[in-house]
Design a protein around this motif. Structure first.
Motif, PDB file in Angstrom:
ATOM      1  N   GLU A  98      -0.387  14.472  -1.970  1.00 29.81           N
ATOM      2  CA  GLU A  98      -0.307  14.283  -3.584  1.00 29.81           C
ATOM      3  C   GLU A  98      -1.546  15.264  -3.872  1.00 29.81           C
ATOM      4  OE1 GLU A  98      -1.910  11.390  -7.000  1.00 29.81           O
ATOM      5  OE2 GLU A  98      -1.529  10.449  -4.992  1.00 29.81           O
ATOM      6  N   ASN A  99      -2.675  15.303  -3.124  1.00 34.82           N
ATOM      7  CA  ASN A  99      -3.814  15.870  -3.594  1.00 34.82           C
ATOM      8  C   ASN A  99      -3.706  17.426  -3.174  1.00 34.82           C
ATOM      9  OD1 ASN A  99      -5.837  14.243  -5.061  1.00 34.82           O
ATOM     10  ND2 ASN A  99      -5.775  13.038  -3.149  1.00 34.82           N
ATOM     11  N   ASP A 100      -2.991  17.733  -2.105  1.00 40.19           N
ATOM     12  CA  ASP A 100      -2.692  19.094  -1.678  1.00 40.19           C
ATOM     13  C   ASP A 100      -1.880  19.845  -3.055  1.00 40.19           C
ATOM     14  OD1 ASP A 100      -3.763  19.072   0.753  1.00 40.19           O
ATOM     15  OD2 ASP A 100      -1.611  18.551   1.578  1.00 40.19           O
ATOM     16  N   ILE A 101      -1.127  18.733  -3.603  1.00 37.42           N
ATOM     17  CA  ILE A 101      -0.103  19.373  -4.757  1.00 37.42           C
ATOM     18  C   ILE A 101      -1.273  19.290  -6.115  1.00 37.42           C
ATOM     19  CG2 ILE A 101       1.502  18.865  -6.299  1.00 37.42           C
ATOM     20  CD1 ILE A 101       3.184  17.598  -4.073  1.00 37.42           C
ATOM     21  N   ARG A 102      -2.018  18.364  -6.184  1.00 38.19           N
ATOM     22  CA  ARG A 102      -3.069  18.502  -7.388  1.00 38.19           C
ATOM     23  C   ARG A 102      -4.077  19.541  -7.294  1.00 38.19           C
ATOM     24  NH1 ARG A 102      -2.789  13.486 -10.365  1.00 38.19           N
ATOM     25  NH2 ARG A 102      -4.898  14.100 -11.212  1.00 38.19           N
ATOM     26  N   ARG A 103      -4.391  19.865  -6.078  1.00 37.81           N
ATOM     27  CA  ARG A 103      -5.104  20.866  -6.032  1.00 37.81           C
ATOM     28  C   ARG A 103      -4.353  22.251  -6.146  1.00 37.81           C
ATOM     29  NH1 ARG A 103      -7.028  19.386  -1.474  1.00 37.81           N
ATOM     30  NH2 ARG A 103      -5.519  20.374  -0.181  1.00 37.81           N
ATOM     31  N   ALA A 104      -3.363  22.445  -5.585  1.00 40.17           N
ATOM     32  CA  ALA A 104      -2.687  23.574  -5.975  1.00 40.17           C
ATOM     33  C   ALA A 104      -2.407  23.801  -7.536  1.00 40.17           C
ATOM     34  CB  ALA A 104      -1.320  23.738  -5.154  1.00 40.17           C
ATOM     35  N   ALA A 105      -2.180  22.882  -8.134  1.00 38.47           N
ATOM     36  CA  ALA A 105      -2.039  23.093  -9.810  1.00 38.47           C
ATOM     37  C   ALA A 105      -3.187  22.975 -10.490  1.00 38.47           C
ATOM     38  CB  ALA A 105      -1.122  21.640 -10.107  1.00 38.47           C
ATOM     39  N   GLY A 106      -4.356  23.022  -9.649  1.00 40.81           N
ATOM     40  CA  GLY A 106      -5.540  23.187 -10.503  1.00 40.81           C
ATOM     41  C   GLY A 106      -6.053  21.636 -11.026  1.00 40.81           C
ATOM     42  N   ALA A 115      -8.719  15.471  -8.132  1.00 37.71           N
ATOM     43  CA  ALA A 115      -8.222  14.830  -7.123  1.00 37.71           C
ATOM     44  C   ALA A 115      -7.989  13.468  -7.395  1.00 37.71           C
ATOM     45  CB  ALA A 115      -8.927  14.950  -5.784  1.00 37.71           C
ATOM     46  N   SER A 116      -6.980  12.850  -6.877  1.00 38.21           N
ATOM     47  CA  SER A 116      -6.734  11.316  -7.253  1.00 38.21           C
ATOM     48  C   SER A 116      -7.447  10.532  -6.241  1.00 38.21           C
ATOM     49  CB  SER A 116      -5.322  11.082  -7.348  1.00 38.21           C
ATOM     50  OG  SER A 116      -4.814  11.010  -5.873  1.00 38.21           O
ATOM     51  N   ILE A 135     -23.699   6.350  10.907  1.00 36.18           N
ATOM     52  CA  ILE A 135     -23.234   7.126   9.729  1.00 36.18           C
ATOM     53  C   ILE A 135     -22.882   6.431   8.736  1.00 36.18           C
ATOM     54  CG2 ILE A 135     -21.284   8.841   9.250  1.00 36.18           C
ATOM     55  CD1 ILE A 135     -21.032   9.226  12.356  1.00 36.18           C
ATOM     56  N   VAL A 136     -23.653   7.007   7.485  1.00 31.85           N
ATOM     57  CA  VAL A 136     -23.158   6.199   6.265  1.00 31.85           C
ATOM     58  C   VAL A 136     -22.795   7.652   5.251  1.00 31.85           C
ATOM     59  CG1 VAL A 136     -24.055   5.255   4.229  1.00 31.85           C
ATOM     60  CG2 VAL A 136     -25.348   4.943   6.425  1.00 31.85           C
ATOM     61  N   THR A 137     -21.474   7.158   4.779  1.00 30.37           N
ATOM     62  CA  THR A 137     -20.946   8.187   4.075  1.00 30.37           C
ATOM     63  C   THR A 137     -19.871   7.321   2.930  1.00 30.37           C
ATOM     64  OG1 THR A 137     -19.986  10.502   3.738  1.00 30.37           O
ATOM     65  CG2 THR A 137     -19.167   8.975   5.320  1.00 30.37           C
ATOM     66  N   ASP A 138     -19.462   8.109   1.966  1.00 32.23           N
ATOM     67  CA  ASP A 138     -18.422   7.750   0.959  1.00 32.23           C
ATOM     68  C   ASP A 138     -17.205   7.514   1.784  1.00 32.23           C
ATOM     69  OD1 ASP A 138     -17.432   7.170  -1.649  1.00 32.23           O
ATOM     70  OD2 ASP A 138     -16.276   9.168  -1.269  1.00 32.23           O
ATOM     71  N   ALA A 139     -16.530   6.419   1.179  1.00 35.90           N
ATOM     72  CA  ALA A 139     -15.293   5.889   1.991  1.00 35.90           C
ATOM     73  C   ALA A 139     -14.228   7.060   1.541  1.00 35.90           C
ATOM     74  CB  ALA A 139     -14.776   4.733   1.409  1.00 35.90           C
ATOM     75  N   VAL A 140     -14.075   7.663   0.662  1.00 35.06           N
ATOM     76  CA  VAL A 140     -12.979   8.637  -0.048  1.00 35.06           C
ATOM     77  C   VAL A 140     -13.479   9.872   0.591  1.00 35.06           C
ATOM     78  CG1 VAL A 140     -12.088   9.888  -1.940  1.00 35.06           C
ATOM     79  CG2 VAL A 140     -12.540   7.627  -2.445  1.00 35.06           C
ATOM     80  N   ALA A 200       0.852  -1.249   0.084  1.00 26.79           N
ATOM     81  CA  ALA A 200       0.077  -0.092   0.162  1.00 26.79           C
ATOM     82  C   ALA A 200       0.720   1.286  -0.142  1.00 26.79           C
ATOM     83  CB  ALA A 200      -1.001   0.139   1.227  1.00 26.79           C
ATOM     84  N   TYR A 201       2.029   1.351   0.758  1.00 27.35           N
ATOM     85  CA  TYR A 201       2.936   2.473   0.871  1.00 27.35           C
ATOM     86  C   TYR A 201       3.599   2.669  -0.676  1.00 27.35           C
ATOM     87  CZ  TYR A 201       6.778   5.249   1.675  1.00 27.35           C
ATOM     88  OH  TYR A 201       7.728   6.311   1.422  1.00 27.35           O
ATOM     89  N   SER A 202       3.770   1.412  -1.211  1.00 25.92           N
ATOM     90  CA  SER A 202       4.593   1.578  -2.353  1.00 25.92           C
ATOM     91  C   SER A 202       3.935   2.084  -3.484  1.00 25.92           C
ATOM     92  CB  SER A 202       5.240   0.088  -2.832  1.00 25.92           C
ATOM     93  OG  SER A 202       5.668   0.078  -4.067  1.00 25.92           O
ATOM     94  N   GLN A 203       2.456   1.747  -3.370  1.00 25.81           N
ATOM     95  CA  GLN A 203       1.552   2.230  -4.538  1.00 25.81           C
ATOM     96  C   GLN A 203       1.292   3.660  -4.187  1.00 25.81           C
ATOM     97  OE1 GLN A 203      -1.813  -0.168  -5.290  1.00 25.81           O
ATOM     98  NE2 GLN A 203      -0.960  -2.126  -5.109  1.00 25.81           N
ATOM     99  N   ALA A 204       1.061   4.071  -3.020  1.00 26.66           N
ATOM    100  CA  ALA A 204       0.870   5.443  -2.602  1.00 26.66           C
ATOM    101  C   ALA A 204       2.002   6.352  -3.178  1.00 26.66           C
ATOM    102  CB  ALA A 204       0.663   5.575  -1.306  1.00 26.66           C
ATOM    103  N   ALA A 205       3.536   5.544  -2.811  1.00 25.42           N
ATOM    104  CA  ALA A 205       4.611   6.237  -3.441  1.00 25.42           C
ATOM    105  C   ALA A 205       4.616   6.515  -4.954  1.00 25.42           C
ATOM    106  CB  ALA A 205       5.799   5.698  -3.039  1.00 25.42           C
ATOM    107  N   GLU A 206       4.112   5.410  -5.597  1.00 26.15           N
ATOM    108  CA  GLU A 206       4.166   5.685  -7.122  1.00 26.15           C
ATOM    109  C   GLU A 206       3.080   6.649  -7.587  1.00 26.15           C
ATOM    110  OE1 GLU A 206       6.139   3.873  -9.343  1.00 26.15           O
ATOM    111  OE2 GLU A 206       7.153   2.969  -7.943  1.00 26.15           O
ATOM    112  N   ALA A 207       1.940   6.673  -7.025  1.00 25.29           N
ATOM    113  CA  ALA A 207       1.153   7.659  -7.466  1.00 25.29           C
ATOM    114  C   ALA A 207       1.595   9.068  -7.117  1.00 25.29           C
ATOM    115  CB  ALA A 207      -0.181   7.607  -6.691  1.00 25.29           C
ATOM    116  N   PHE A 208       2.413   9.129  -5.884  1.00 23.28           N
ATOM    117  CA  PHE A 208       2.889  10.579  -5.809  1.00 23.28           C
ATOM    118  C   PHE A 208       3.800  10.980  -6.664  1.00 23.28           C
ATOM    119  CE2 PHE A 208       5.629  13.174  -3.215  1.00 23.28           C
ATOM    120  CZ  PHE A 208       4.990  14.246  -2.691  1.00 23.28           C
TER     121      PHE A 208
END
Length: 287
Positions: free
Chosen positions: A170-178, A181-182, A243-248, A44-52
């Protein structure tokens, strides 16, 4: 719309809420079926690193100088994460200096060190640092107890925390770049939601949640699930709330990137208790 459609009888008032409430009561705590494939915490950490890293590779020169978090631009934020990797490797060597170090202060020097450097060098330094961490954790026992930045947990749990952190930044950066979100892959997201649900009692203590609440938490979508968690005090008769809500969305809340009011949430029970539990969840963020 045809004439026949217009003649359909109106649905009874409150039908949606009654159906959701009945479904919620029937949904026992547990994993969804079919569930996301199981992966290890290090994967999981490896996949997050690849996406980042993929996001870093897509940035323009100007993107790297965009303000993103606290007083950091994108390059400084990547420097902060280089510092986190350095501290991660130090904790794996049982260095007591990082056990209770502040997450931000301990990495500030690494963030400052990136000022004025070519972004390609910062990107390469982060990739090298993450790969060094992966080289240490992949053969290690995930049950090994680790102390880092005030956290005491198993190595496997810490790696899920780190995957959470990389996705958040990663999403902080994506948001700053306009950019849009991933979303983590379902298997990594499953580990993240499991961790967040498990830490809800700890979050309630941090937030000073007094009254005890039995929480039936349902997170929908890939990587979701259902949990029964008691948070708050130890009185004999806790309040009950569902409480029911979306996982993401819930993970964005736990990362303190949205507020409870931003969630599309269905609540059964006292809305005040539900809001307090959701607000407590946001205290788990490291930033």
């Amino acid at each position: 719309m045809t004439a026949a459609d217009r003649d359909l009888p109106a649905l009874p008032t409150g039908l949606r809420d009654r159906v959701l409430t009945a479904s919620l009561r029937a949904r026992a705590a547990g994993r969804p079926v079919p569930d996301a494939p199981e992966i290890s915490a290090s994967e999981a950490y490896s996949q997050a690193a690849e996406a980042f890293y993929a996001t870093l590779c897509s940035l323009s020169e100007d993107n790297w100088r965009t303000p993103v978090l606290r007083d950091l631009d994108v390059q400084g934020l990547v420097g902060h994460l280089i510092g986190v990797e350095d501290d991660m490797r130090r904790c794996l060597s049982d260095d007591p200096a990082v056990a209770d170090a502040d997450h931000v202060e301990s990495t500030q020097a690494a963030a400052t060190a990136q000022v004025g450097r070519p972004p390609a060098l910062t990107r390469a330094d982060w990739r090298r640092a993450a790969d060094q961490t992966l080289g240490l954790v992949r053969p290690a026992d995930p049950g090994t107890k680790i102390a880092l930045h005030g956290m005491r947990m198993s190595l496997g749990t810490l790696l899920v925390v780190r995957a959470f952190e990389l996705w958040t930044h990663e999403n902080d950066i994506r948001r700053a770049a306009g950019w849009d979100a991933s979303v983590p892959d379902a298997s990594t997201l499953r580990l993240m939601t499991e961790l967040a649900a498990r830490l809800l009692p700890h979050a309630a203590v941090q937030a000073g949640l007094g009254a005890p609440v039995d929480v039936h938490l349902v997170l929908t979508g890939p990587g979701g699930g259902t949990w029964a968690v008691t948070v708050g005090g130890d009185e004999a008769a806790p309040a009950a709330v569902s409480i029911v809500t979306d996982a993401v969305g819930f993970c964005q809340l736990v990362a303190n990137r949205i507020t409870p009011g931003d969630l599309d949430v269905h609540v059964t029970g006292d809305p005040g208790h539900a809001t307090a539990v959701l607000a407590a969840a946001s205290t788990l963020a490291l930033d």
